[in-house]
Design an enzyme around this catalytic site. Structure first.
Site, PDB file in Angstrom:
ATOM      1  N   GLY A  71      25.923  16.923  28.317  1.00 27.77           N
ATOM      2  CA  GLY A  71      25.265  15.700  28.768  1.00 27.77           C
ATOM      3  C   GLY A  71      23.750  15.825  28.782  1.00 27.77           C
ATOM      4  O   GLY A  71      23.033  14.881  28.445  1.00 27.77           O
ATOM      5  N   ASN A 153      26.064  10.402  39.887  1.00 20.02           N
ATOM      6  CA  ASN A 153      26.781  11.649  40.152  1.00 20.02           C
ATOM      7  C   ASN A 153      26.708  12.091  41.613  1.00 20.02           C
ATOM      8  O   ASN A 153      27.514  12.888  42.048  1.00 20.02           O
ATOM      9  CB  ASN A 153      26.228  12.773  39.264  1.00 20.02           C
ATOM     10  N   HIS A 205      32.967  18.480  30.180  1.00 22.77           N
ATOM     11  CA  HIS A 205      33.462  19.225  31.342  1.00 22.77           C
ATOM     12  C   HIS A 205      33.594  18.395  32.615  1.00 22.77           C
ATOM     13  O   HIS A 205      34.086  18.881  33.626  1.00 22.77           O
ATOM     14  CB  HIS A 205      32.601  20.481  31.584  1.00 22.77           C
ATOM     15  N   THR A 241      25.489  24.911  13.665  1.00 19.68           N
ATOM     16  CA  THR A 241      26.931  25.024  13.405  1.00 19.68           C
ATOM     17  C   THR A 241      27.696  24.487  14.612  1.00 19.68           C
ATOM     18  O   THR A 241      27.378  24.804  15.756  1.00 19.68           O
ATOM     19  CB  THR A 241      27.298  26.503  13.146  1.00 19.68           C
ATOM     20  N   CYS A 329      22.926  21.116  40.444  1.00 23.15           N
ATOM     21  CA  CYS A 329      21.686  21.898  40.371  1.00 23.15           C
ATOM     22  C   CYS A 329      21.058  22.070  41.743  1.00 23.15           C
ATOM     23  O   CYS A 329      20.467  23.088  42.034  1.00 23.15           O
ATOM     24  CB  CYS A 329      20.661  21.207  39.477  1.00 23.15           C
TER      25      CYS A 329
HETATM   26  N1  PLP Z   1      24.292  13.292  33.653  1.00 18.02           N
HETATM   27  C1  PLP Z   1      25.051  13.213  34.756  1.00 18.02           C
HETATM   28  C2  PLP Z   1      25.228  11.906  35.448  1.00 18.02           C
HETATM   29  C3  PLP Z   1      25.674  14.361  35.259  1.00 18.02           C
HETATM   30  O1  PLP Z   1      26.426  14.282  36.361  1.00 18.02           O
HETATM   31  C4  PLP Z   1      25.489  15.590  34.581  1.00 18.02           C
HETATM   32  C5  PLP Z   1      26.081  16.833  35.105  1.00 18.02           C
HETATM   33  O2  PLP Z   1      26.033  17.096  36.293  1.00 18.02           O
HETATM   34  C6  PLP Z   1      24.701  15.603  33.411  1.00 18.02           C
HETATM   35  C7  PLP Z   1      24.116  14.436  32.985  1.00 18.02           C
HETATM   36  C8  PLP Z   1      24.492  16.858  32.634  1.00 18.02           C
HETATM   37  O3  PLP Z   1      25.622  17.149  31.861  1.00 18.02           O
HETATM   38  P1  PLP Z   1      25.878  18.637  31.332  1.00 18.02           P
HETATM   39  O4  PLP Z   1      26.278  19.457  32.529  1.00 18.02           O
HETATM   40  O5  PLP Z   1      26.994  18.498  30.342  1.00 18.02           O
HETATM   41  O6  PLP Z   1      24.624  19.095  30.704  1.00 18.02           O
END
Ligand code: PLP
Length: 389
Positions: A71, A153, A205, A241, A329
């Site tokens: 993401g 999130n 994931h 790749t 994070c």
């Molecule tokens: N965007 C949102 C809303 C997320 O919740 C997250 C992951 O916590 C991400 C982006 C980042 O995704 P990734 O962990 O696959 O880099």
């Protein structure tokens, strides 16, 4: 004590079906999809099949899917790629919301700090909702991209992305609209046309697929400048790749997510509402956050007065509950949530608790979690001498 995993918004366990499908690609099948021989062709076919599955789940055409490392890369490709492609001709102005994931917000701020973009950050109300009209008025003739996430999130609030996209284009019909739908796959209906967006980010994931793989969906004709250049994979949009095992797993996970979406959403909503009720009884002063009327199924978020997130999470971990403060994070660190701050929670932004339910969460786990959260809050409040503890 049985551990209870309530952090599905951070990551989800690999679905057994996904695991079975990707394992051969970590073993006897190992071709490079760009090779012309049979091993390569087999890998190419597997990637293509996965692309079809992801496209079906995302509501787009297969050629509109650009596989990425997740993401974060998808969000970066959307913002940086659009700005680099269209900035010189259309302008450098970006509009994002204050509740975006760091992958969008930090990227936008970094671009602005180095004068590659001008940035407007649009706020939200107390439930985390972004007002489409406010986005509309932030758009200027030199706005190149609007980025507002589909589902948050940290607090689970679902944005009215179609209305936001419409409002954005009233002021500037050429503006491109991106949505970070990372939390939405398998939980909310997607679709470029239905959402009215040009670009959409996904991550495997968060939907029982492997970590380290995702996609940026870019509407046909929208070609963000590649941020990784090299061998020209992904139709010249993202070189490197392919992560074949990851992509195969993502494809299966996306298919399962879409097939199970509505049944899972109602079960998750039921369990989340039970958990919220139990916590209201068990924890004095706990306050649910996010929009009760439009939220991600299974995501429960709260502020707990008198309980700093890092202290509460440490005690919960001891008691066998895997939870988080908000984004993965910032959990574990004494950092106040930028999302709750934008929602006007003031000091309480440092007292966030997120419990996110998933496919394997049971009623028994929900009861156990509520009891343990009650005990953890009492312990933290006693330790800090909180008045109502
Ligand atoms: N965007 C949102 C809303 C997320 O919740 C997250 C992951 O916590 C991400 C982006 C980042 O995704 P990734 O962990 O696959 O880099």
């Amino acid at each position: 004590m049985e551990p209870v995993y309530l952090d599905h918004a951070a990551t989800t366990p690999l679905d057994p079906e996904v695991r079975a499908a990707l394992l051969p690609w970590l073993g006897e099948r190992f071709g490079n999809p760009s090779s012309v021989h049979r091993a390569g062709r087999q890998a190419r076919a597997a990637v293509d099949e996965a692309r079809d599955r992801v496209a079906a789940a995302a509501g787009c055409a297969s050629r509109e899917v650009i596989f990425t490392s997740g993401g974060t890369e998808a969000d970066n490709l959307a913002l940086r790629g659009v700005l680099e492609r269209w900035g010189p001709e259309r302008g450098r102005h970006l509009v994002v919301s204050a509740v975006e994931h760091e992958a969008v917000l930090t990227t936008a701020r970094t671009l602005a700090a180095s004068s590659r973009a001008e940035l407007t950050v649009v706020g939200c109300d107390h439930s985390g909702r972004v007002d489409p009209a406010e986005v509309g008025s932030a758009v200027r003739p030199d706005t190149v991209l609007v980025s507002v996430m589909l589902a948050n999130n940290e607090v689970g609030t679902v944005q009215d992305v179609p209305a936001i996209a419409t409002a954005a284009r009233v002021g500037n019909p050429r503006v491109l609209v991106h949505t970070d739908a990372v939390q939405a796959l398998g939980r909310l209906p997607l679709g470029l046309v239905e959402l009215g967006v040009d670009l959409l980010s996904l991550s495997a994931h968060k939907a029982y697929g492997p970590q380290g793989v995702g996609a940026l969906v870019a509407r046909y004709g929208v070609f963000p400048a590649p941020q990784l250049t090299g061998g020209g994979q992904e139709r010249d949009r993202r070189s490197g790749t392919e992560n074949v095992a990851g992509i195969v797993g993502f494809g299966i996970a996306a298919g399962l997510a879409e097939r199970r979406r509505s049944a899972e959403a109602s079960e998750l909503t039921r369990l989340a509402s039970r958990l919220t009720d139990l916590l209201a009884e068990a924890v004095h002063g706990i306050e649910p956050t996010g929009d009760p009327a439009g939220r991600l199924p299974g995501l429960c978020s709260f502020v707990v007065p008198g309980c700093r997130s890092d202290l509460l999470l440490a005690v919960l971990d001891e008691l066998g509950v895997c939870a988080s403060a908000g984004s993965a994070c910032s959990s574990g660190a004494a950092v106040a949530s930028h999302v709750l701050a934008a929602m006007g929670f003031g000091e309480l932004a440092g007292c966030a608790l997120r419990l996110s339910l998933g496919r394997s969460t049971t009623g028994v786990q929900v009861e156990a979690a509520a009891q343990r959260v009650g005990a953890a809050v009492t312990r933290v409040r006693r330790g800090t001498g909180w008045p109502a503890g």
